[in-house]
Design a protein around this motif. Structure first.
Motif, PDB file in Angstrom:
ATOM      1  N   ARG A  46       0.841  -1.212   0.000  1.00  0.00           N
ATOM      2  CA  ARG A  46       0.000   0.000   0.000  1.00  0.00           C
ATOM      3  C   ARG A  46       0.865   1.247   0.000  1.00  0.00           C
ATOM      4  O   ARG A  46       0.592   2.214  -0.718  1.00  0.00           O
ATOM      5  N   ARG A  50       0.992   4.226  -2.840  1.00  0.00           N
ATOM      6  CA  ARG A  50       0.737   5.616  -2.421  1.00  0.00           C
ATOM      7  C   ARG A  50       1.921   6.510  -2.801  1.00  0.00           C
ATOM      8  O   ARG A  50       1.753   7.592  -3.362  1.00  0.00           O
ATOM      9  N   GLU A  66      -4.771   1.699  -3.591  1.00  0.00           N
ATOM     10  CA  GLU A  66      -4.266   1.070  -2.361  1.00  0.00           C
ATOM     11  C   GLU A  66      -5.137  -0.106  -1.931  1.00  0.00           C
ATOM     12  O   GLU A  66      -4.627  -1.166  -1.563  1.00  0.00           O
ATOM     13  N   THR A  69      -4.700  -3.040  -4.386  1.00  0.00           N
ATOM     14  CA  THR A  69      -3.354  -3.607  -4.198  1.00  0.00           C
ATOM     15  C   THR A  69      -3.332  -4.474  -2.950  1.00  0.00           C
ATOM     16  O   THR A  69      -2.794  -5.585  -2.963  1.00  0.00           O
TER      17      THR A  69
END
Length: 166
Positions: A46, A50, A66, A69
């Motif tokens: 994550r 990001r 995120e 994922t």
């Protein structure tokens, strides 16, 4: 930690993250990192997504990227044997982003590209990850690799809001 364009190796918690972007073109840009075959891989994945989206000021929906994922990485950890690491690949293009998770199991993920026969049980904690990926991504799928498979999703770039002339 910020990933700098043009750097080859950046440490991101559990090992080197390789970032590849030509200094002469704004996109595509890609990041690749080996993750441990454990639940600890999810927050690292994550964070990389990001950071990648922020670093190049990409307009894909970061929260959705995120979340999806995390679902892909959690599935790879839960449904494959833990002998080797999994790999996360993030590619940012002008039209959107693609995230891939590579794992050692060649078996395709169930119900990723086609809806399941039965809806998930609302009382169970599991069983909604692939549904979320299908519903929230612009496209998703899987492909065989030399060492297992890659499962992926794409999100479109979101146009910047228009500003009215002042």
């Amino acid at each position: 930690m910020r990933l700098k364009a043009g750097q080859d190796d950046n440490l991101l918690q559990n090992g080197p993250a390789v970032h590849d972007r030509s200094p002469h073109s704004p996109a595509p840009a890609s990041w690749r990192i080996a993750l441990p075959h454990s639940a600890a891989a999810v927050p690292v994945a994550r964070a990389l997504v990001r950071t990648a989206l922020t670093e190049v000021e990409h307009t894909a929906d970061g929260d959705t990227a995120e979340l999806l994922t995390a679902e892909l990485v959690a599935n790879a950890v839960e449904h494959t044997s833990g002998g080797s690491p999994i790999e996360l690949v993030v590619e940012l293009m002008p039209t959107g982003c693609q995230v891939e998770v590579h794992d050692p199991d060649p078996a395709p993920p169930g119900d990723l590209t086609r809806p399941g026969v039965e809806p998930p049980d609302p009382w169970q904690e599991h069983g909604r990850g692939l549904l979320l990926i299908r519903a929230l991504s612009s496209s998703c799928g899987h492909r065989p690799t030399g060492s297992g498979k890659a499962v992926w999703f794409r999100l479109p770039a979101v146009p910047a809001p228009r500003r009215s002339p002042e």
